[in-house]
Design a protein around this motif. Sequence first.
Motif, mmCIF file in Angstrom:
data_model
loop_
_atom_site.group_PDB
_atom_site.id
_atom_site.type_symbol
_atom_site.label_atom_id
_atom_site.label_comp_id
_atom_site.label_asym_id
_atom_site.label_seq_id
_atom_site.Cartn_x
_atom_site.Cartn_y
_atom_site.Cartn_z
ATOM 1 N N GLY A 42 0.796 -1.222 0.000
ATOM 2 C CA GLY A 42 0.000 0.000 0.000
ATOM 3 C C GLY A 42 0.826 1.268 0.000
ATOM 4 N N ASP A 43 2.149 1.144 -0.190
ATOM 5 C CA ASP A 43 3.018 2.318 -0.211
ATOM 6 C C ASP A 43 2.938 3.064 -1.538
ATOM 7 N N TYR A 44 2.632 2.345 -2.611
ATOM 8 C CA TYR A 44 2.547 2.934 -3.949
ATOM 9 C C TYR A 44 1.202 2.619 -4.551
ATOM 10 N N ARG A 45 0.743 3.530 -5.358
ATOM 11 C CA ARG A 45 -0.433 3.284 -6.180
ATOM 12 C C ARG A 45 0.059 3.109 -7.603
ATOM 13 N N MET A 46 -0.516 2.181 -8.312
ATOM 14 C CA MET A 46 -0.104 1.906 -9.683
ATOM 15 C C MET A 46 -1.268 2.164 -10.628
ATOM 16 N N GLU A 47 -0.929 2.560 -11.847
ATOM 17 C CA GLU A 47 -1.933 2.647 -12.904
ATOM 18 C C GLU A 47 -2.320 1.211 -13.212
ATOM 19 N N ARG A 48 -3.401 0.769 -12.672
ATOM 20 C CA ARG A 48 -3.737 -0.653 -12.722
ATOM 21 C C ARG A 48 -3.810 -1.233 -14.129
ATOM 22 N N PRO A 49 -4.477 -0.610 -15.081
ATOM 23 C CA PRO A 49 -4.430 -1.219 -16.422
ATOM 24 C C PRO A 49 -2.994 -1.294 -16.943
ATOM 25 N N LYS A 50 -2.198 -0.282 -16.642
ATOM 26 C CA LYS A 50 -0.801 -0.275 -17.085
ATOM 27 C C LYS A 50 -0.019 -1.368 -16.385
ATOM 28 N N LEU A 51 -0.314 -1.623 -15.121
ATOM 29 C CA LEU A 51 0.419 -2.650 -14.395
ATOM 30 C C LEU A 51 0.276 -3.989 -15.117
ATOM 31 N N TYR A 52 -0.911 -4.317 -15.526
ATOM 32 C CA TYR A 52 -1.121 -5.586 -16.233
ATOM 33 C C TYR A 52 -0.434 -5.567 -17.591
ATOM 34 N N ASP A 53 -0.529 -4.461 -18.309
ATOM 35 C CA ASP A 53 0.110 -4.338 -19.615
ATOM 36 C C ASP A 53 1.622 -4.499 -19.511
ATOM 37 N N HIS A 54 2.196 -3.979 -18.447
ATOM 38 C CA HIS A 54 3.656 -3.940 -18.345
ATOM 39 C C HIS A 54 4.254 -5.129 -17.610
ATOM 40 N N TYR A 55 3.433 -6.114 -17.256
ATOM 41 C CA TYR A 55 3.995 -7.356 -16.745
ATOM 42 C C TYR A 55 4.935 -7.973 -17.776
ATOM 43 N N ALA A 56 4.734 -7.644 -19.051
ATOM 44 C CA ALA A 56 5.604 -8.168 -20.109
ATOM 45 C C ALA A 56 7.056 -7.804 -19.834
ATOM 46 N N LEU A 57 7.316 -6.616 -19.321
ATOM 47 C CA LEU A 57 8.675 -6.194 -19.008
ATOM 48 C C LEU A 57 9.294 -7.115 -17.963
ATOM 49 N N LEU A 58 8.549 -7.404 -16.919
ATOM 50 C CA LEU A 58 9.023 -8.292 -15.862
ATOM 51 C C LEU A 58 9.194 -9.715 -16.386
ATOM 52 N N LEU A 59 8.234 -10.194 -17.153
ATOM 53 C CA LEU A 59 8.315 -11.540 -17.708
ATOM 54 C C LEU A 59 9.527 -11.679 -18.627
ATOM 55 N N LEU A 60 9.787 -10.680 -19.443
ATOM 56 C CA LEU A 60 10.943 -10.716 -20.328
ATOM 57 C C LEU A 60 12.242 -10.791 -19.526
ATOM 58 N N ALA A 61 12.355 -10.010 -18.471
ATOM 59 C CA ALA A 61 13.556 -10.043 -17.626
ATOM 60 C C ALA A 61 13.722 -11.413 -16.979
ATOM 61 N N LEU A 62 12.631 -12.003 -16.521
ATOM 62 C CA LEU A 62 12.707 -13.336 -15.920
ATOM 63 C C LEU A 62 13.139 -14.376 -16.943
ATOM 64 N N LEU A 63 12.624 -14.281 -18.149
ATOM 65 C CA LEU A 63 13.027 -15.211 -19.206
ATOM 66 C C LEU A 63 14.508 -15.065 -19.549
ATOM 67 N N GLN A 64 14.971 -13.810 -19.610
ATOM 68 C CA GLN A 64 16.388 -13.577 -19.904
ATOM 69 C C GLN A 64 17.269 -14.138 -18.804
ATOM 70 N N LYS A 65 16.899 -13.902 -17.553
ATOM 71 C CA LYS A 65 17.683 -14.423 -16.432
ATOM 72 C C LYS A 65 17.667 -15.948 -16.429
ATOM 73 N N ASN A 66 16.519 -16.531 -16.725
ATOM 74 C CA ASN A 66 16.418 -17.978 -16.784
ATOM 75 C C ASN A 66 17.344 -18.534 -17.864
ATOM 76 N N ARG A 67 17.369 -17.898 -19.013
ATOM 77 C CA ARG A 67 18.242 -18.344 -20.094
ATOM 78 C C ARG A 67 19.713 -18.241 -19.674
#
Length: 81
Positions: A42-67
């Motif tokens: 509850g420390d930050y508020r996020m643009e909720r539709p944007k949060l879902y849209d930008h999960y791709a950034l996090l997923l891409l980083a996880l895939l790169q680290k996994n590789r």
Amino acid sequence: MTDPERELNFAREIIGARSYRDVPAGEVLAEAERLLNGWMAGDYRMERPKLYDHYALLLLALLQKNRELEARVEALEAHGG
């Protein structure tokens, strides 16, 4: 200090004005963890539709680290370790 009433854009907070290709996966993961922890607490508020849209950034980083980790494991196994 972040304005608690301002809704943060998840990806913009992580990459700033850079291209997503210019941000190392480790930095994305560290900043995503910080932002998501703050959001859940509850420390930050996020643009909720944007949060879902930008999960791709996090997923891409996880895939790169996994590789990267898979390549390191293969190298260790190849050397008998």
